[in-house]
Design a protein around this motif. Structure first.
Motif, PDB file in Angstrom:
ATOM      1  N   ARG B  34       1.608  -1.260  -0.210  1.00  0.00           N
ATOM      2  CA  ARG B  34      -0.060   0.045   0.084  1.00  0.00           C
ATOM      3  C   ARG B  34       0.658   1.324  -0.148  1.00  0.00           C
ATOM      4  O   ARG B  34       1.905   1.370   0.403  1.00  0.00           O
ATOM      5  CB  ARG B  34      -1.059   0.358   1.559  1.00  0.00           C
ATOM      6  CG  ARG B  34      -1.992   0.992   0.981  1.00  0.00           C
ATOM      7  CD  ARG B  34      -2.666   0.990   2.593  1.00  0.00           C
ATOM      8  NE  ARG B  34      -3.233   2.327   2.695  1.00  0.00           N
ATOM      9  CZ  ARG B  34      -4.229   2.295   2.560  1.00  0.00           C
ATOM     10  NH1 ARG B  34      -5.432   1.724   3.280  1.00  0.00           N
ATOM     11  NH2 ARG B  34      -5.572   4.324   2.853  1.00  0.00           N
ATOM     12  N   ILE B  38      -1.320   9.719   2.033  1.00  0.00           N
ATOM     13  CA  ILE B  38      -2.473   9.620   2.696  1.00  0.00           C
ATOM     14  C   ILE B  38      -3.517   9.920   1.532  1.00  0.00           C
ATOM     15  O   ILE B  38      -3.278  10.603   1.122  1.00  0.00           O
ATOM     16  CB  ILE B  38      -2.593  11.707   3.614  1.00  0.00           C
ATOM     17  CG1 ILE B  38      -1.455  11.080   4.769  1.00  0.00           C
ATOM     18  CG2 ILE B  38      -3.705  11.350   4.031  1.00  0.00           C
ATOM     19  CD1 ILE B  38      -1.351  12.246   5.785  1.00  0.00           C
ATOM     20  N   LYS B  39      -4.728   9.017   2.287  1.00  0.00           N
ATOM     21  CA  LYS B  39      -5.606   8.558   0.917  1.00  0.00           C
ATOM     22  C   LYS B  39      -7.095   9.644   1.636  1.00  0.00           C
ATOM     23  O   LYS B  39      -7.085   9.295   2.637  1.00  0.00           O
ATOM     24  CB  LYS B  39      -6.201   7.644   1.071  1.00  0.00           C
ATOM     25  CG  LYS B  39      -7.288   7.219   0.040  1.00  0.00           C
ATOM     26  CD  LYS B  39      -7.000   5.495  -0.386  1.00  0.00           C
ATOM     27  CE  LYS B  39      -8.690   5.434  -1.077  1.00  0.00           C
ATOM     28  NZ  LYS B  39      -8.869   4.159  -0.364  1.00  0.00           N
ATOM     29  N   GLU B  40      -7.390  10.188   0.517  1.00  0.00           N
ATOM     30  CA  GLU B  40      -8.972  10.846   1.675  1.00  0.00           C
ATOM     31  C   GLU B  40     -10.406  10.332   0.666  1.00  0.00           C
ATOM     32  O   GLU B  40     -10.016  10.599  -0.331  1.00  0.00           O
ATOM     33  CB  GLU B  40      -8.912  12.787   1.097  1.00  0.00           C
ATOM     34  CG  GLU B  40      -9.726  12.826   1.587  1.00  0.00           C
ATOM     35  CD  GLU B  40      -9.994  15.465   1.429  1.00  0.00           C
ATOM     36  OE1 GLU B  40      -8.586  15.403   1.841  1.00  0.00           O
ATOM     37  OE2 GLU B  40     -10.658  15.997   0.641  1.00  0.00           O
ATOM     38  N   VAL B  41     -11.049  10.047   1.820  1.00  0.00           N
ATOM     39  CA  VAL B  41     -11.958   9.472   1.310  1.00  0.00           C
ATOM     40  C   VAL B  41     -13.115   9.827   1.893  1.00  0.00           C
ATOM     41  O   VAL B  41     -13.721  11.095   2.872  1.00  0.00           O
ATOM     42  CB  VAL B  41     -12.050   8.133   1.962  1.00  0.00           C
ATOM     43  CG1 VAL B  41     -12.944   7.009   1.620  1.00  0.00           C
ATOM     44  CG2 VAL B  41     -10.816   7.771   2.312  1.00  0.00           C
ATOM     45  N   ASN B  42     -14.320  10.060   0.992  1.00  0.00           N
ATOM     46  CA  ASN B  42     -15.805  10.568   1.103  1.00  0.00           C
ATOM     47  C   ASN B  42     -16.569   9.669   2.018  1.00  0.00           C
ATOM     48  O   ASN B  42     -16.650   9.075   1.739  1.00  0.00           O
ATOM     49  CB  ASN B  42     -16.427  11.298  -0.030  1.00  0.00           C
ATOM     50  CG  ASN B  42     -15.483  13.009  -0.135  1.00  0.00           C
ATOM     51  OD1 ASN B  42     -15.063  13.841   0.812  1.00  0.00           O
ATOM     52  ND2 ASN B  42     -15.795  12.927  -1.720  1.00  0.00           N
ATOM     53  N   VAL B  43     -17.039  10.373   3.061  1.00  0.00           N
ATOM     54  CA  VAL B  43     -18.621   9.983   3.440  1.00  0.00           C
ATOM     55  C   VAL B  43     -19.466   9.790   2.880  1.00  0.00           C
ATOM     56  O   VAL B  43     -20.336  10.877   2.999  1.00  0.00           O
ATOM     57  CB  VAL B  43     -18.511  10.355   5.398  1.00  0.00           C
ATOM     58  CG1 VAL B  43     -19.681   8.817   5.808  1.00  0.00           C
ATOM     59  CG2 VAL B  43     -17.508   9.962   5.851  1.00  0.00           C
ATOM     60  N   ASN B  44     -20.029   8.870   1.954  1.00  0.00           N
ATOM     61  CA  ASN B  44     -21.671   8.966   1.459  1.00  0.00           C
ATOM     62  C   ASN B  44     -21.694   7.361   1.046  1.00  0.00           C
ATOM     63  O   ASN B  44     -21.593   7.472   1.383  1.00  0.00           O
ATOM     64  CB  ASN B  44     -22.039   9.723   0.375  1.00  0.00           C
ATOM     65  CG  ASN B  44     -20.244   9.672  -0.552  1.00  0.00           C
ATOM     66  OD1 ASN B  44     -19.815   8.434  -0.561  1.00  0.00           O
ATOM     67  ND2 ASN B  44     -19.965  10.722  -1.284  1.00  0.00           N
TER      68      ASN B  44
END
Lengths: 259, 44
Positions: B34, B38-44
């Motif tokens: 991996r 830093i991985k950015e994720v949206n919550v939806n």
């Protein structure tokens, strides 16, 4: 409709309440219910920055779980403000909502023991999450009221004595009754009667009045609300801001529509 | 690109001539690690 409504609390806690409101139409009661579910803003995790995730779940799944954790929402938050929460847990351990460290002491997980993920030896979860204000109508994670409903208040009048060989069928009713025959004093007062929860007599009027005939009727324009919050705010705040949002929208409509 | 050999668990750097093969033990199964970003994720 009058400006003042008659509100009586039957049960009141920090997170749940049961109260009777008199003098509102069914449409208005439903408006309040819907506003409590969809129109009261709460804080929820909206963006997650994953620094390390060697757990068995995908980043997106963990982000979804974080979003569903209720956060206490102070009433002075504006829609564009964000709160950052950080978590760093190393296995073997379970990461709980209580492990989240907030940048604002007033914004905390409402429950400390919501499991996020179980980590085994050598697994680690480290991330930052940004919480934002949002509405229940946009996403269920922003719902402040989670078990909100209402029923008609039911009025119980005592009839004549039951015959010795009358049928023994149970008379099941649920909710809250206004008991006209409960005591001499309430009958003498002439108005209403004692408010009794049906659960107190196992929802069966036959238990309460074994040898009387009873008649049950809905009281017009009187509703018993049963409200529960997810912990992001107190029931008082939830109901008041729901009513406030209803008022704001009614004012907007009045301004927009020229008669 | 950093990979890890699935047999000897050592870090492997691939170049364009060597082919897919662990230079230490010759194993042909490599696992991609991996990224450290830093991985950015949206919550939806």
């Amino acid at each position: 409709m009058s400006d003042q409504y008659d509100v009586t609390f039957i049960e009141q806690d920090e997170r749940s309440a049961k109260f009777l409101v008199r003098g509102i139409t069914p449409a208005f009661a439903n408006g309040i219910r819907r506003a409590m579910i969809a129109d009261v803003p709460t804080l929820s995790v909206d963006t997650v920055r994953v620094i390390e995730n060697s757990s068995v779940m995908f980043d997106e799944q963990i982000a979804l779980r974080l979003g569903l954790i209720p956060l206490t929402t102070p009433d002075d938050y504006r829609p564009e403000e964000t709160v950052t929460l950080a978590i760093d847990v190393e296995g073997p351990a379970t990461a709980y909502s209580g492990d989240l460290v907030s940048s604002d002491a007033k914004v905390q997980p409402a429950e400390e023991h919501v499991p996020i993920i179980d980590l085994k030896e050598g697994q680690r979860l480290e991330l930052e999450a940004d919480a934002e204000l949002g509405y229940g109508k946009d996403h269920a994670k922003h719902q402040g009221g989670v078990a909100v409903g209402y029923r008609h208040l039911q009025r119980v009048e005592l009839g004549d004595e039951r015959g010795e060989f009358a049928e023994d069928d149970p008379e099941i009713i649920r909710g809250v009754i206004e008991d006209a025959g409960a005591s001499e004093t309430s009958r003498a007062a002439g108005d209403g009667g004692e408010l009794v929860e049906t659960a107190s007599f196992d929802n069966d009027l036959g238990n309460r009045y074994p040898d009387r005939n009873v008649s049950v009727e809905d009281v017009p324009n009187a509703f018993v609300f049963d409200v529960e919050t997810d912990g992001s705010m107190s029931v008082d705040d939830l109901v008041l801001s729901a009513v406030e949002s209803l008022r704001t929208r009614a004012d907007e409509l009045e301004d927009a529509v020229q008669l | 690109m950093s990979y890890k050999c699935s047999r000897c668990k050592r870090d492997v750097e691939l170049d364009e001539y060597g082919g897919v093969r662990c230079p230490y033990c010759g194993h042909r199964v490599l696992l991609k690690e991996r990224s450290r970003d830093i991985k950015e994720v949206n919550v939806n």
